[in-house]
Design a protein around this motif. Structure first.
Motif, PDB file in Angstrom:
ATOM      1  N   LYS A  24      45.133  41.308  29.492  1.00 31.42           N
ATOM      2  CA  LYS A  24      45.890  40.517  28.460  1.00 31.42           C
ATOM      3  C   LYS A  24      47.527  40.834  28.899  1.00 31.42           C
ATOM      4  O   LYS A  24      48.302  39.960  28.657  1.00 31.42           O
ATOM      5  CB  LYS A  24      45.857  41.250  26.961  1.00 31.42           C
ATOM      6  CG  LYS A  24      44.622  40.692  26.359  1.00 31.42           C
ATOM      7  CD  LYS A  24      44.796  39.314  25.663  1.00 31.42           C
ATOM      8  CE  LYS A  24      43.583  38.956  24.841  1.00 31.42           C
ATOM      9  NZ  LYS A  24      44.001  37.449  23.938  1.00 31.42           N
ATOM     10  N   ASN A  25      47.874  41.948  29.282  1.00 30.22           N
ATOM     11  CA  ASN A  25      49.429  42.116  29.565  1.00 30.22           C
ATOM     12  C   ASN A  25      49.465  42.291  30.947  1.00 30.22           C
ATOM     13  O   ASN A  25      50.678  42.923  31.452  1.00 30.22           O
ATOM     14  CB  ASN A  25      49.710  43.547  29.116  1.00 30.22           C
ATOM     15  CG  ASN A  25      49.780  43.609  27.567  1.00 30.22           C
ATOM     16  OD1 ASN A  25      50.084  42.746  26.794  1.00 30.22           O
ATOM     17  ND2 ASN A  25      48.939  44.397  26.739  1.00 30.22           N
ATOM     18  N   ALA A  26      48.665  41.878  31.793  1.00 27.31           N
ATOM     19  CA  ALA A  26      49.051  41.767  33.092  1.00 27.31           C
ATOM     20  C   ALA A  26      50.189  40.921  33.765  1.00 27.31           C
ATOM     21  O   ALA A  26      50.418  39.801  33.054  1.00 27.31           O
ATOM     22  CB  ALA A  26      47.633  41.395  34.060  1.00 27.31           C
ATOM     23  N   VAL A  27      50.688  41.210  34.834  1.00 29.20           N
ATOM     24  CA  VAL A  27      51.822  40.501  35.382  1.00 29.20           C
ATOM     25  C   VAL A  27      51.434  40.009  36.659  1.00 29.20           C
ATOM     26  O   VAL A  27      50.708  40.741  37.477  1.00 29.20           O
ATOM     27  CB  VAL A  27      53.159  41.424  35.372  1.00 29.20           C
ATOM     28  CG1 VAL A  27      54.229  40.660  36.154  1.00 29.20           C
ATOM     29  CG2 VAL A  27      53.592  42.017  34.060  1.00 29.20           C
ATOM     30  N   ILE A  28      51.688  38.951  36.874  1.00 33.65           N
ATOM     31  CA  ILE A  28      51.336  38.201  38.169  1.00 33.65           C
ATOM     32  C   ILE A  28      52.356  38.402  39.257  1.00 33.65           C
ATOM     33  O   ILE A  28      53.615  37.859  38.979  1.00 33.65           O
ATOM     34  CB  ILE A  28      50.851  36.750  38.245  1.00 33.65           C
ATOM     35  CG1 ILE A  28      49.549  36.929  37.360  1.00 33.65           C
ATOM     36  CG2 ILE A  28      50.463  36.005  39.567  1.00 33.65           C
ATOM     37  CD1 ILE A  28      49.254  35.084  37.023  1.00 33.65           C
ATOM     38  N   VAL A  29      52.420  38.992  40.422  1.00 31.73           N
ATOM     39  CA  VAL A  29      53.233  39.270  41.390  1.00 31.73           C
ATOM     40  C   VAL A  29      52.615  38.487  42.729  1.00 31.73           C
ATOM     41  O   VAL A  29      51.642  38.755  43.018  1.00 31.73           O
ATOM     42  CB  VAL A  29      53.504  40.795  41.770  1.00 31.73           C
ATOM     43  CG1 VAL A  29      54.465  40.744  43.096  1.00 31.73           C
ATOM     44  CG2 VAL A  29      53.902  41.559  40.644  1.00 31.73           C
ATOM     45  N   VAL A  30      53.598  37.542  43.352  1.00 25.49           N
ATOM     46  CA  VAL A  30      52.945  36.819  44.403  1.00 25.49           C
ATOM     47  C   VAL A  30      53.774  36.811  45.577  1.00 25.49           C
ATOM     48  O   VAL A  30      54.863  37.007  45.657  1.00 25.49           O
ATOM     49  CB  VAL A  30      53.120  35.155  44.012  1.00 25.49           C
ATOM     50  CG1 VAL A  30      52.580  34.296  45.258  1.00 25.49           C
ATOM     51  CG2 VAL A  30      52.265  34.822  42.766  1.00 25.49           C
ATOM     52  N   GLU A  48      47.051  28.731  33.606  1.00 22.17           N
ATOM     53  CA  GLU A  48      46.795  27.731  32.920  1.00 22.17           C
ATOM     54  C   GLU A  48      45.253  27.831  32.598  1.00 22.17           C
ATOM     55  O   GLU A  48      45.063  27.660  31.369  1.00 22.17           O
ATOM     56  CB  GLU A  48      47.006  26.460  33.568  1.00 22.17           C
ATOM     57  CG  GLU A  48      48.575  25.908  33.638  1.00 22.17           C
ATOM     58  CD  GLU A  48      48.642  24.526  34.571  1.00 22.17           C
ATOM     59  OE1 GLU A  48      50.002  24.360  34.471  1.00 22.17           O
ATOM     60  OE2 GLU A  48      47.859  23.990  34.866  1.00 22.17           O
ATOM     61  N   GLU A  49      44.525  28.236  33.235  1.00 25.98           N
ATOM     62  CA  GLU A  49      43.114  28.433  33.121  1.00 25.98           C
ATOM     63  C   GLU A  49      42.877  29.527  32.041  1.00 25.98           C
ATOM     64  O   GLU A  49      41.909  29.416  31.122  1.00 25.98           O
ATOM     65  CB  GLU A  49      42.076  28.527  33.995  1.00 25.98           C
ATOM     66  CG  GLU A  49      42.328  27.188  35.235  1.00 25.98           C
ATOM     67  CD  GLU A  49      41.749  25.976  34.460  1.00 25.98           C
ATOM     68  OE1 GLU A  49      40.731  25.856  33.684  1.00 25.98           O
ATOM     69  OE2 GLU A  49      42.445  25.065  34.633  1.00 25.98           O
ATOM     70  N   ILE A  50      43.592  30.597  32.208  1.00 24.41           N
ATOM     71  CA  ILE A  50      43.477  31.849  31.525  1.00 24.41           C
ATOM     72  C   ILE A  50      43.923  31.241  30.064  1.00 24.41           C
ATOM     73  O   ILE A  50      43.425  31.757  28.934  1.00 24.41           O
ATOM     74  CB  ILE A  50      43.972  32.975  31.991  1.00 24.41           C
ATOM     75  CG1 ILE A  50      43.259  33.555  33.092  1.00 24.41           C
ATOM     76  CG2 ILE A  50      44.415  34.156  30.800  1.00 24.41           C
ATOM     77  CD1 ILE A  50      44.049  34.584  33.819  1.00 24.41           C
ATOM     78  N   ASP A  51      45.044  30.671  29.830  1.00 26.53           N
ATOM     79  CA  ASP A  51      45.829  30.318  28.729  1.00 26.53           C
ATOM     80  C   ASP A  51      44.969  29.509  27.831  1.00 26.53           C
ATOM     81  O   ASP A  51      44.823  29.474  26.673  1.00 26.53           O
ATOM     82  CB  ASP A  51      47.156  29.620  28.902  1.00 26.53           C
ATOM     83  CG  ASP A  51      47.817  29.537  27.688  1.00 26.53           C
ATOM     84  OD1 ASP A  51      48.128  30.277  26.769  1.00 26.53           O
ATOM     85  OD2 ASP A  51      48.366  27.978  27.711  1.00 26.53           O
ATOM     86  N   LYS A  52      44.257  28.403  28.346  1.00 35.85           N
ATOM     87  CA  LYS A  52      43.217  27.665  27.854  1.00 35.85           C
ATOM     88  C   LYS A  52      42.249  28.099  26.828  1.00 35.85           C
ATOM     89  O   LYS A  52      41.844  27.688  25.877  1.00 35.85           O
ATOM     90  CB  LYS A  52      42.530  26.591  28.832  1.00 35.85           C
ATOM     91  CG  LYS A  52      43.441  25.562  29.336  1.00 35.85           C
ATOM     92  CD  LYS A  52      42.582  24.731  30.366  1.00 35.85           C
ATOM     93  CE  LYS A  52      43.487  23.868  31.193  1.00 35.85           C
ATOM     94  NZ  LYS A  52      42.577  23.021  32.298  1.00 35.85           N
ATOM     95  N   ARG A  53      41.595  29.439  27.694  1.00 37.28           N
ATOM     96  CA  ARG A  53      40.482  30.082  27.119  1.00 37.28           C
ATOM     97  C   ARG A  53      40.951  31.236  25.957  1.00 37.28           C
ATOM     98  O   ARG A  53      40.035  31.762  25.590  1.00 37.28           O
ATOM     99  CB  ARG A  53      39.746  30.468  28.226  1.00 37.28           C
ATOM    100  CG  ARG A  53      39.027  29.328  28.843  1.00 37.28           C
ATOM    101  CD  ARG A  53      38.592  29.759  30.299  1.00 37.28           C
ATOM    102  NE  ARG A  53      37.832  28.752  30.796  1.00 37.28           N
ATOM    103  CZ  ARG A  53      38.556  27.651  31.551  1.00 37.28           C
ATOM    104  NH1 ARG A  53      39.659  27.706  31.603  1.00 37.28           N
ATOM    105  NH2 ARG A  53      37.717  26.849  31.991  1.00 37.28           N
ATOM    106  N   THR A  54      42.070  31.695  26.191  1.00 36.42           N
ATOM    107  CA  THR A  54      42.542  33.137  25.822  1.00 36.42           C
ATOM    108  C   THR A  54      43.872  32.938  24.568  1.00 36.42           C
ATOM    109  O   THR A  54      44.298  33.688  23.833  1.00 36.42           O
ATOM    110  CB  THR A  54      42.784  34.197  26.520  1.00 36.42           C
ATOM    111  OG1 THR A  54      44.036  33.890  27.430  1.00 36.42           O
ATOM    112  CG2 THR A  54      41.535  34.019  27.294  1.00 36.42           C
ATOM    113  N   ASN A  55      44.550  31.909  24.949  1.00 36.10           N
ATOM    114  CA  ASN A  55      46.022  31.932  24.261  1.00 36.10           C
ATOM    115  C   ASN A  55      46.855  32.859  24.619  1.00 36.10           C
ATOM    116  O   ASN A  55      47.854  33.398  23.861  1.00 36.10           O
ATOM    117  CB  ASN A  55      45.943  31.761  22.599  1.00 36.10           C
ATOM    118  CG  ASN A  55      45.412  30.597  22.114  1.00 36.10           C
ATOM    119  OD1 ASN A  55      45.297  29.309  22.772  1.00 36.10           O
ATOM    120  ND2 ASN A  55      44.256  30.303  21.289  1.00 36.10           N
ATOM    121  N   THR A  56      46.591  33.308  25.908  1.00 31.59           N
ATOM    122  CA  THR A  56      47.476  34.269  26.441  1.00 31.59           C
ATOM    123  C   THR A  56      48.013  33.815  27.728  1.00 31.59           C
ATOM    124  O   THR A  56      47.134  33.259  28.791  1.00 31.59           O
ATOM    125  CB  THR A  56      46.688  35.469  27.007  1.00 31.59           C
ATOM    126  OG1 THR A  56      46.279  36.059  25.813  1.00 31.59           O
ATOM    127  CG2 THR A  56      47.419  36.549  27.589  1.00 31.59           C
TER     128      THR A  56
END
Length: 773
Positions: A24-30, A48-56
């Motif tokens: 839930k509190n992960a940060v994406i580093v690319v 976007e796919e995570i947000d659709k399913r978790t509102n996170t």
């Protein structure tokens, strides 16, 4: 005490159970070294796919910082100064094209979940693996940890044709955004190619088009660039290539299209499906095309299929390769009406690739028909219905894939969505269990809470199509199962994939209940006709017709019928699925118009009404009575005699063959034929075995069908007594007594010479009787 210490020591030595890690509190580093546009596409897809399913909404960062969990995407040795965990050795999955490795690394500042790709696509497919394996809902975003997983695809070509054209039953109604989402969905399950159809334009444009086809083809190219997918285009020629003016115009049209596409990788030319050009003209034409193609797309390739080619044309093609060794040709595509795939791979020089073009979209009159499909389904669901066939298509993939470098499927709508996913996943890993694929599918699209049950429900829907429908009690069990899921998960009511599966559960059950009910009415009506006597012919016909037409006046399960109509409306609203010609403007009745056939008679009430008019026109009472007895005893010829409806699984116990097209439907009158149901389904050359015959009795063989029926008994060609070729008329042969002395016979049919006819016009055998005299 000693026992307690022993147990304690044992527990201490056991490995710790896998624990979920909270993202839930992960940060994406690319990694900045990931090529564009994947540097943007992969994290956007995850967010976007995570947000659709978790509102996170996961945050992205340009630096590591002090955080407890980092989701890092990399295709390099380090990310912003932090070394990427590597493994020693060669031939590791993460070192192969499109391969990836997912691994958790725990340090002083917390845990890093690495997505390590061998290349740009490796990052995409690694991200897809993560999305398929996350446990996501409004309360959780978890992954079982620690993670150590690596994979690379077995087959390099894994694609699907998405034709934005009038013929499609749904794609023609899509927006660019819907195509974008579908590209993404397919990529998450390992697809790396999309095929468009830029030039095969129908006379009348689809009323569903959101933007013109020419514009959509460019948008599809842009989406392939976004997801780093190969963009294929299917480009037939339906005019004579010897026509110089048309040939020149076609090449110029191609060249203009090539220049308009930001990405274009492969041109696929179907040899003779459609089209009727000799490979002599085709190869010269393709060589000229390639010269124009590489000007705009230097690495793009040309492919050809041998579909529709005769033996001389196929030999010419291989001789051309041997003599000219064309470097401009990339490979051969095998599809419906192509030579056998094993033969193609054997004859094709090794420097050319071989790609399959499997038809995943059709159920009958196709490359991979549903074997022994029940007549009731064939008459109602039709050629292009919602058709999850995961286990069947996994088997087909396993049978042919070894002769190829991969596939791009033929599809005319999203109704075959599950089949696409199965092919993409099995081409990535041919050993992957089908149940695991269905669980992944259900987890990602429906949620982890329902994943196992939905996967079982999909398998059950495939089983609905196995064997005679009336005897398949599993259809009702499957319906109860899906109805329970529907009640338990109202949050999925607007999910188009969920709607499709519910549609099939309701439709199958409604069809089965109708079949049992309507066939029962017909048995009662037949008994009335069989018992008719002189003087009551009119009354018998009136009574019989009143019985069979109760199906119209007192229909079975109207609540299921209403629900089917609602689901069709929902599917049209959600995904543009055109289940009706008049209501949803499907191109024609073969293109998924299941709603238009949901009430198609499953007994012969239309045929009986027409036959009774013919009986009334007969001259003598004797003729009328004889015809009523023939009709009434059609399927019950009497003790010691036998009847087979050759393409009905429940009424053909003596038939040993399967039609080339499973249960083929003649498809007269756009599917609304009033002909007897048995004569609408057929085989061309069936084989039947009979035993327990009376050696002392004379037998007559009677056949109904259309056209020729060149009959043999135990290998001996017999001469007919009666030989009518029209539909629903009879042919008859006397069986020599010498052939029945051992109490059994085998009946076969020779193939008549009909090479000059279209396959739809070939002779048909529909009903066979062995009548004891």
């Amino acid at each position: 005490m000693k026992s307690f210490l022993s147990i304690l020591l044992l527990l201490l030595t056991l490995p710790l159970a896998a624990q979920p890690v909270n993202l839930k509190n992960a940060v994406i580093v690319v990694s900045p070294s990931i090529p564009a546009p994947m540097r943007t596409t992969a994290p956007q897809m995850l967010v976007e796919e995570i947000d659709k399913r978790t509102n996170t909404t996961l945050k992205q960062s340009q630096s590591w910082g002090a955080t407890t969990l980092v989701l890092a995407l990399s295709s390099d040795k380090d990310v912003l100064g932090k070394p990427v965990p590597t493994r020693t050795g060669t031939g590791l999955p993460e070192q192969k094209p499109e391969g990836f490795r997912i691994v958790t690394e725990t340090g002083a500042k917390g845990t890093t979940l690495w997505i390590i790709g061998a290349d740009s696509r490796g990052i995409l497919f690694g991200s897809g693996w993560l999305l398929r394996n996350l446990k996501m809902d409004a309360k959780r975003l978890e992954l079982v940890s620690p993670v150590e997983f690596a994979s690379a695809p077995v087959y390099p070509i894994r694609g699907h044709q998405l034709g934005y054209r009038t013929t499609a039953n749904s794609y023609d109604a899509w927006t660019v955004a819907q195509f974008d989402q579908y590209y993404r969905d397919l990529a998450i399950f390992g697809t790396n190619a999309i095929e468009g159809i830029p030039f095969h334009e129908e006379e009348k444009p689809s009323p569903h088009f959101k933007i013109p086809p020419t514009e959509m083809q460019v948008r599809m190219s842009e989406l392939c660039q976004k997801y780093d997918m190969d963009y294929w285009v299917w480009t037939p020629v339906e005019f004579e290539l010897t026509d110089e003016a048309k040939r020149k115009a076609e090449i110029e049209k191609h060249e203009a299209f090539y220049k308009s596409c930001p990405r274009l990788d492969h041109i696929f030319f179907p040899g003779g499906d459609p089209g009727d050009n000799h490979p002599r003209e085709v190869m010269a034409f393709l060589k000229d095309l390639q010269e124009r193609l590489v000007k705009a797309h230097p690495k793009a390739k040309i492919w050809i299929s041998l579909q529709g080619f005769n033996t001389e044309q196929i030999d010419y093609f291989y001789n051309y390769l041997a003599q000219n060794k064309p470097t401009w040709l990339q490979g051969v595509v095998s599809g419906p009406s192509s030579p056998p795939m094993a033969e193609t791979r054997y004859r094709l020089p090794k420097n050319y690739q071989h790609r399959e073009y499997p038809d995943l979209t059709h159920n009958v009159r196709c490359e991979f028909p549903v074997e022994r499909w029940d007549q009731a389904y064939a008459l109602t669901l039709g050629r292009e219905a919602i058709n999850p066939r995961p286990f069947f298509f996994a088997g087909i993939h396993g049978k042919y894939a070894a002769f190829t470098d991969g596939f791009v499927s033929y599809s005319d709508g999203c109704h075959d969505d599950i089949n696409k996913i199965v092919w993409s996943q099995r081409a990535w890993d041919p050993t992957k269990d089908v149940n695991e694929i269905l669980n992944d599918y259900s987890r990602f699209f429906f949620g982890w809470l329902v994943a196992n049950e939905a996967a079982d429900g999909i398998s059950a829907l495939e089983n609905n199509w196995q064997g005679p429908l009336a005897q398949n009690g599993g259809v009702e069990a499957t319906f109860r199962f899906w109805k329970s899921l529907e009640t338990a998960h109202p949050e999925l009511k607007n999910n188009w994939r969920w709607q499709m599966l519910l549609m099939r559960a309701y439709y199958d059950t409604y069809t089965r209940r109708r079949l049992i009910y309507e066939q029962g009415l017909e048995k009662t009506a037949n008994a009335i006709l069989a018992q008719a006597k002189e003087g009551d012919v009119e009354k018998s016909m009136e009574s019989a017709l009143a019985v069979v037409t109760k199906a119209d006046k007192e229909p079975v399960s109207p609540e299921l019928r209403k629900k089917i109509e609602t689901l069709c409306a929902d599917l049209y609203a959600s995904i543009g699925l055109q289940t009706s010609v008049p209501k949803y403007k499907a191109k024609n009745y073969e293109r998924g118009a299941s709603l238009d056939f949901v009430d198609y008679p499953l007994n012969n009430r239309w045929w009986l009404a027409d036959e009774f008019k013919k009986v009334q026109a007969m001259k003598t009472p004797k003729e009328k009575l004889e015809r009523l007895h023939v009709i009434g005893n059609w399927e019950t010829p009497g003790e010691g005699s036998y009847y087979d409806d050759v393409s009905s699984g429940s009424k053909s116990p003596r038939v040993k063959t399967i039609s080339e097209d499973a249960t083929d439907i003649a498809w007269w009158d756009n599917g609304f034929s009033r002909a007897r149901l048995s004569t609408q389904t057929f085989q061309n050359e069936p084989a039947l075995d009979y035993d327990n015959l009376d050696p002392g009795s004379r037998y007559i063989i009677r056949v109904a069908g259309l056209g020729e029926a060149l009959l043999r008994v135990d290998g001996y060609r017999l001469k007919p007594l009666i030989y009518n070729k029209a539909n629903e008329t009879f042919k008859e042969w006397i069986v020599p007594l010498s052939l029945t002395q051992d109490g059994k016979i085998s009946v076969t049919f020779d193939e008549p010479e009909e090479s000059h006819l279209n396959w739809r016009q070939h002779s048909k055998v529909s009903d066979v009787w062995l009548l004891k005299q």
